[in-house]
Design a protein around this motif. Structure first.
Motif, PDB file in Angstrom:
ATOM      1  N   ILE A   1      -4.090  16.145  59.607  1.00  0.00           N
ATOM      2  CA  ILE A   1      -4.631  16.849  60.764  1.00  0.00           C
ATOM      3  C   ILE A   1      -4.610  18.337  60.439  1.00  0.00           C
ATOM      4  O   ILE A   1      -3.567  18.885  60.069  1.00  0.00           O
ATOM      5  N   ALA A   2      -5.772  18.979  60.584  1.00  0.00           N
ATOM      6  CA  ALA A   2      -5.891  20.408  60.280  1.00  0.00           C
ATOM      7  C   ALA A   2      -6.717  21.085  61.365  1.00  0.00           C
ATOM      8  O   ALA A   2      -7.496  20.437  62.052  1.00  0.00           O
ATOM      9  N   GLN A   3      -6.534  22.385  61.507  1.00  0.00           N
ATOM     10  CA  GLN A   3      -7.352  23.143  62.447  1.00  0.00           C
ATOM     11  C   GLN A   3      -8.786  23.153  61.947  1.00  0.00           C
ATOM     12  O   GLN A   3      -9.040  23.261  60.750  1.00  0.00           O
ATOM     13  N   SER A   4      -9.716  23.039  62.876  1.00  0.00           N
ATOM     14  CA  SER A   4     -11.131  23.081  62.530  1.00  0.00           C
ATOM     15  C   SER A   4     -11.504  24.505  62.138  1.00  0.00           C
ATOM     16  O   SER A   4     -11.221  25.451  62.879  1.00  0.00           O
ATOM     17  N   ALA A   5     -12.136  24.647  60.986  1.00  0.00           N
ATOM     18  CA  ALA A   5     -12.493  25.972  60.485  1.00  0.00           C
ATOM     19  C   ALA A   5     -13.483  26.684  61.396  1.00  0.00           C
ATOM     20  O   ALA A   5     -13.378  27.876  61.639  1.00  0.00           O
ATOM     21  N   GLY A   6     -14.431  25.963  61.945  1.00  0.00           N
ATOM     22  CA  GLY A   6     -15.476  26.597  62.741  1.00  0.00           C
ATOM     23  C   GLY A   6     -15.236  26.604  64.233  1.00  0.00           C
ATOM     24  O   GLY A   6     -15.959  27.270  64.961  1.00  0.00           O
ATOM     25  N   GLN A   7     -14.220  25.875  64.699  1.00  0.00           N
ATOM     26  CA  GLN A   7     -13.990  25.759  66.131  1.00  0.00           C
ATOM     27  C   GLN A   7     -12.507  25.919  66.448  1.00  0.00           C
ATOM     28  O   GLN A   7     -11.763  24.935  66.450  1.00  0.00           O
ATOM     29  N   PRO A   8     -12.049  27.124  66.715  1.00  0.00           N
ATOM     30  CA  PRO A   8     -10.638  27.341  67.032  1.00  0.00           C
ATOM     31  C   PRO A   8     -10.205  26.466  68.208  1.00  0.00           C
ATOM     32  O   PRO A   8     -10.944  26.286  69.167  1.00  0.00           O
ATOM     33  N   GLY A   9      -9.014  25.894  68.103  1.00  0.00           N
ATOM     34  CA  GLY A   9      -8.497  25.023  69.157  1.00  0.00           C
ATOM     35  C   GLY A   9      -8.865  23.566  68.957  1.00  0.00           C
ATOM     36  O   GLY A   9      -8.360  22.696  69.654  1.00  0.00           O
ATOM     37  N   ASN A  10      -9.756  23.282  68.005  1.00  0.00           N
ATOM     38  CA  ASN A  10     -10.124  21.907  67.677  1.00  0.00           C
ATOM     39  C   ASN A  10      -9.464  21.516  66.358  1.00  0.00           C
ATOM     40  O   ASN A  10      -9.108  22.369  65.554  1.00  0.00           O
ATOM     41  N   PHE A  11      -9.336  20.216  66.164  1.00  0.00           N
ATOM     42  CA  PHE A  11      -8.677  19.718  64.966  1.00  0.00           C
ATOM     43  C   PHE A  11      -9.570  18.743  64.227  1.00  0.00           C
ATOM     44  O   PHE A  11     -10.388  18.060  64.821  1.00  0.00           O
ATOM     45  N   GLU A  12      -9.385  18.696  62.919  1.00  0.00           N
ATOM     46  CA  GLU A  12     -10.110  17.759  62.069  1.00  0.00           C
ATOM     47  C   GLU A  12      -9.106  16.763  61.514  1.00  0.00           C
ATOM     48  O   GLU A  12      -8.014  17.141  61.083  1.00  0.00           O
ATOM     49  N   LEU A  13      -9.476  15.498  61.518  1.00  0.00           N
ATOM     50  CA  LEU A  13      -8.641  14.446  60.960  1.00  0.00           C
ATOM     51  C   LEU A  13      -9.354  13.867  59.749  1.00  0.00           C
ATOM     52  O   LEU A  13     -10.563  13.635  59.804  1.00  0.00           O
ATOM     53  N   ALA A  14      -8.601  13.648  58.688  1.00  0.00           N
ATOM     54  CA  ALA A  14      -9.190  13.106  57.467  1.00  0.00           C
ATOM     55  C   ALA A  14      -8.158  12.278  56.723  1.00  0.00           C
ATOM     56  O   ALA A  14      -6.957  12.588  56.750  1.00  0.00           O
ATOM     57  N   LEU A  15      -8.632  11.221  56.082  1.00  0.00           N
ATOM     58  CA  LEU A  15      -7.768  10.462  55.186  1.00  0.00           C
ATOM     59  C   LEU A  15      -7.723  11.202  53.857  1.00  0.00           C
ATOM     60  O   LEU A  15      -8.763  11.593  53.326  1.00  0.00           O
ATOM     61  N   VAL A  16      -6.521  11.423  53.346  1.00  0.00           N
ATOM     62  CA  VAL A  16      -6.353  12.181  52.107  1.00  0.00           C
ATOM     63  C   VAL A  16      -5.445  11.413  51.142  1.00  0.00           C
ATOM     64  O   VAL A  16      -4.585  10.638  51.568  1.00  0.00           O
TER      65      VAL A  16
ATOM     66  N   GLU B   1      -0.847  25.605  59.503  1.00  0.00           N
ATOM     67  CA  GLU B   1      -1.390  26.430  60.581  1.00  0.00           C
ATOM     68  C   GLU B   1      -1.562  25.649  61.889  1.00  0.00           C
ATOM     69  O   GLU B   1      -1.610  26.226  62.957  1.00  0.00           O
ATOM     70  N   ALA B   2      -1.669  24.343  61.816  1.00  0.00           N
ATOM     71  CA  ALA B   2      -1.858  23.522  63.017  1.00  0.00           C
ATOM     72  C   ALA B   2      -0.536  23.035  63.606  1.00  0.00           C
ATOM     73  O   ALA B   2      -0.490  22.587  64.749  1.00  0.00           O
ATOM     74  N   ALA B   3       0.534  23.111  62.843  1.00  0.00           N
ATOM     75  CA  ALA B   3       1.817  22.535  63.253  1.00  0.00           C
ATOM     76  C   ALA B   3       2.321  23.094  64.585  1.00  0.00           C
ATOM     77  O   ALA B   3       2.784  22.341  65.442  1.00  0.00           O
TER      78      ALA B   3
END
Length: 94
Positions: free
Chosen positions: A29-44, A67-69
């Motif tokens: 889970i990471a902060q969305s680069a283009g949308q502050p306050g939104n998060f991106e989820l990805a399998l890594v 940064e999202a913690a």
């Protein structure tokens, strides 16, 4: 610290297995680069060096970008029962 429900843990494990994610990988889970306050989820395949590991139950791993913690500190990751496919929601911790 972000908590993860048993339902979310199960879905993460299923998705990771279906995608062929290695055992040390998981959901990030990471902060969305283009949308502050939104998060991106990805399998890594593995966490980034500064990621916080918030869940390591069995073969399930959930990582949070440094940064999202803080923003996720008092939230719980759960499944979204209203989603048409696998979906997640963040809710306040009890």
């Amino acid at each position: 610290m972000l908590t993860v429900t048993d339902n979310a843990r199960s879905v993460v494990q299923d998705l990771a297995q279906q995608a062929g994610v290695p055992a040390e990988g998981g959901l990030r889970i990471a902060q969305s680069a283009g949308q502050p306050g939104n998060f991106e989820l990805a399998l890594v395949p593995s966490p980034q060096p500064e990621d916080q590991v918030v869940d390591e139950a069995g073969s399930t791993h959930v990582f949070v970008e440094k940064e999202a913690a803080t923003a996720l500190d008092s939230l719980t990751l759960d499944t979204d029962p209203g989603a048409s496919g696998p979906g997640f929601v963040l809710t306040p911790q009890d």
